[in-house]
Design an enzyme around this catalytic site. Structure first.
Site, mmCIF file in Angstrom:
data_model
loop_
_atom_site.group_PDB
_atom_site.id
_atom_site.type_symbol
_atom_site.label_atom_id
_atom_site.label_comp_id
_atom_site.label_asym_id
_atom_site.label_seq_id
_atom_site.Cartn_x
_atom_site.Cartn_y
_atom_site.Cartn_z
ATOM 1 N N ARG A 94 2.682 -6.306 9.217
ATOM 2 C CA ARG A 94 2.018 -5.149 9.827
ATOM 3 C C ARG A 94 2.649 -4.772 11.165
ATOM 4 O O ARG A 94 2.755 -3.585 11.497
ATOM 5 C CB ARG A 94 0.522 -5.421 9.947
ATOM 6 C CG ARG A 94 -0.173 -5.299 8.571
ATOM 7 C CD ARG A 94 -1.549 -5.845 8.577
ATOM 8 N NE ARG A 94 -2.324 -5.437 7.400
ATOM 9 C CZ ARG A 94 -3.504 -5.965 7.076
ATOM 10 N NH1 ARG A 94 -4.040 -6.917 7.814
ATOM 11 N NH2 ARG A 94 -4.137 -5.533 6.008
ATOM 12 N N GLU A 127 -9.800 -10.777 -7.334
ATOM 13 C CA GLU A 127 -8.856 -9.659 -7.204
ATOM 14 C C GLU A 127 -7.692 -9.787 -8.191
ATOM 15 O O GLU A 127 -7.271 -8.796 -8.802
ATOM 16 C CB GLU A 127 -8.352 -9.595 -5.765
ATOM 17 C CG GLU A 127 -9.450 -9.190 -4.784
ATOM 18 C CD GLU A 127 -9.059 -9.294 -3.315
ATOM 19 O OE1 GLU A 127 -9.925 -9.023 -2.463
ATOM 20 O OE2 GLU A 127 -7.903 -9.655 -3.012
ATOM 21 N N TYR A 129 -12.561 -2.213 -3.263
ATOM 22 C CA TYR A 129 -13.049 -2.205 -1.882
ATOM 23 C C TYR A 129 -14.573 -2.053 -1.810
ATOM 24 O O TYR A 129 -15.106 -1.622 -0.785
ATOM 25 C CB TYR A 129 -12.355 -1.100 -1.085
ATOM 26 C CG TYR A 129 -10.962 -1.466 -0.614
ATOM 27 C CD1 TYR A 129 -10.755 -2.553 0.250
ATOM 28 C CD2 TYR A 129 -9.847 -0.738 -0.994
ATOM 29 C CE1 TYR A 129 -9.484 -2.887 0.704
ATOM 30 C CE2 TYR A 129 -8.569 -1.066 -0.543
ATOM 31 C CZ TYR A 129 -8.398 -2.140 0.308
ATOM 32 O OH TYR A 129 -7.143 -2.468 0.764
ATOM 33 N N THR A 154 -5.276 -6.762 11.068
ATOM 34 C CA THR A 154 -5.593 -5.506 10.370
ATOM 35 C C THR A 154 -5.055 -4.297 11.131
ATOM 36 O O THR A 154 -4.446 -3.401 10.544
ATOM 37 C CB THR A 154 -7.128 -5.369 10.206
ATOM 38 O OG1 THR A 154 -7.626 -6.568 9.600
ATOM 39 C CG2 THR A 154 -7.483 -4.169 9.368
ATOM 40 N N LYS A 165 0.817 -1.215 0.000
ATOM 41 C CA LYS A 165 0.000 0.000 0.000
ATOM 42 C C LYS A 165 0.856 1.273 0.000
ATOM 43 O O LYS A 165 2.061 1.229 0.271
ATOM 44 C CB LYS A 165 -0.908 -0.024 1.232
ATOM 45 C CG LYS A 165 -1.950 -1.147 1.212
ATOM 46 C CD LYS A 165 -2.878 -1.000 2.420
ATOM 47 C CE LYS A 165 -3.948 -2.066 2.441
ATOM 48 N NZ LYS A 165 -4.891 -1.837 3.566
ATOM 49 N N ASN A 182 -1.876 0.375 6.858
ATOM 50 C CA ASN A 182 -1.371 -0.892 7.388
ATOM 51 C C ASN A 182 -0.554 -1.702 6.378
ATOM 52 O O ASN A 182 -0.442 -2.917 6.484
ATOM 53 C CB ASN A 182 -2.500 -1.701 8.038
ATOM 54 C CG ASN A 182 -3.615 -2.016 7.056
ATOM 55 O OD1 ASN A 182 -3.516 -1.685 5.885
ATOM 56 N ND2 ASN A 182 -4.637 -2.683 7.541
ATOM 57 N N ARG A 226 -2.067 -14.336 4.912
ATOM 58 C CA ARG A 226 -2.763 -13.665 6.029
ATOM 59 C C ARG A 226 -1.935 -13.798 7.315
ATOM 60 O O ARG A 226 -1.869 -12.870 8.124
ATOM 61 C CB ARG A 226 -4.161 -14.256 6.258
ATOM 62 C CG ARG A 226 -5.137 -14.112 5.116
ATOM 63 C CD ARG A 226 -5.647 -12.728 4.867
ATOM 64 N NE ARG A 226 -6.300 -12.102 5.986
ATOM 65 C CZ ARG A 226 -6.947 -10.931 5.899
ATOM 66 N NH1 ARG A 226 -7.012 -10.272 4.736
ATOM 67 N NH2 ARG A 226 -7.501 -10.396 6.958
ATOM 68 N N HIS A 284 -2.260 -5.383 1.679
ATOM 69 C CA HIS A 284 -3.549 -6.071 1.532
ATOM 70 C C HIS A 284 -3.270 -7.519 1.150
ATOM 71 O O HIS A 284 -2.351 -7.784 0.382
ATOM 72 C CB HIS A 284 -4.379 -5.422 0.409
ATOM 73 C CG HIS A 284 -5.521 -6.303 -0.029
ATOM 74 N ND1 HIS A 284 -6.729 -6.303 0.622
ATOM 75 C CD2 HIS A 284 -5.600 -7.263 -0.999
ATOM 76 C CE1 HIS A 284 -7.517 -7.208 0.045
ATOM 77 N NE2 HIS A 284 -6.857 -7.802 -0.940
ATOM 78 N N PHE A 309 -15.190 4.408 7.056
ATOM 79 C CA PHE A 309 -13.830 4.742 6.611
ATOM 80 C C PHE A 309 -13.643 4.579 5.099
ATOM 81 O O PHE A 309 -12.534 4.717 4.600
ATOM 82 C CB PHE A 309 -12.798 3.896 7.364
ATOM 83 C CG PHE A 309 -12.998 2.408 7.252
ATOM 84 C CD1 PHE A 309 -12.542 1.708 6.152
ATOM 85 C CD2 PHE A 309 -13.653 1.714 8.255
ATOM 86 C CE1 PHE A 309 -12.736 0.335 6.045
ATOM 87 C CE2 PHE A 309 -13.849 0.343 8.169
ATOM 88 C CZ PHE A 309 -13.381 -0.349 7.043
#
Ligand code: GDP
Length: 138
Positions: free
Chosen positions: A102, A126, A49, A91, A9, A112, A85, A115, A57
């Site tokens: 993270r 995706e 998203y 998160t 990100k 964070n 993950r 993704h 948010f």
């Protein structure tokens, strides 16, 4: 072998952390089988998203994801979705386990750093949003 979709990100690309994050990914045994640096458009971010569009948010999330370049990736491993993950961490980085991406790099719940898809079904959707089959070389 299976695949998952990853985004490095803007908070991470801005801080020049692409290589450090890739080192964690590869160190955990996942293979980066496709990768491209892009500037995400507002349309792409809103579609990506879409599941969160009623959340408070959402506007902030879309603004953040389009603010600076991102690196989109396809990762391959045994059970790629849960494997990634696990190394991403929770998160909210305050809840992320030691050694996770993270925990190491994220600034806060919004910024964070990465993704990762949350299911095989979403991974396929995706991946198809950003890569064609011939751009993925395993
Ligand atoms: P993930 O699968 O761990 O990325 O988490 P979610 O699917 O629940 O949320 C998607 C993304 O929305 C997160 O990675 C955050 O960037 C953002 N997000 C989630 N919760 C919050 C929040 O409470 N505040 C803000 N600003 N962003 C959030």
């Amino acid at each position: 072998m299976s695949r998952t979709f990853s985004i490095i990100k803007p908070d991470a690309t801005r801080r020049n952390l692409t290589g450090k994050i890739n080192a964690v990914i590869e160190g955990a045994g996942l293979r980066i089988v496709a990768q491209r640096r892009i500037r995400m458009t507002r349309e792409q971010a809103e579609a990506f998203y879409g599941v969160h569009k009623e959340r408070p948010f959402f506007g902030e999330l879309v603004a953040q994801m389009t603010s600076e370049p991102v690196v989109v990736q396809v990762l391959e491993a045994d059970n790629a979705v849960p494997a990634y993950r696990e190394i991403m961490g929770a998160t909210n980085p305050e809840n992320a386990a030691e050694g996770t991406i993270r925990k190491l790099f994220a600034l806060n719940v919004g910024e964070n750093s990465v993704h990762g898809s949350d299911s095989d079904e979403n991974a396929a959707i995706e991946i198809a949003q950003f890569f064609s089959d011939d751009q993925i070389v395993g």
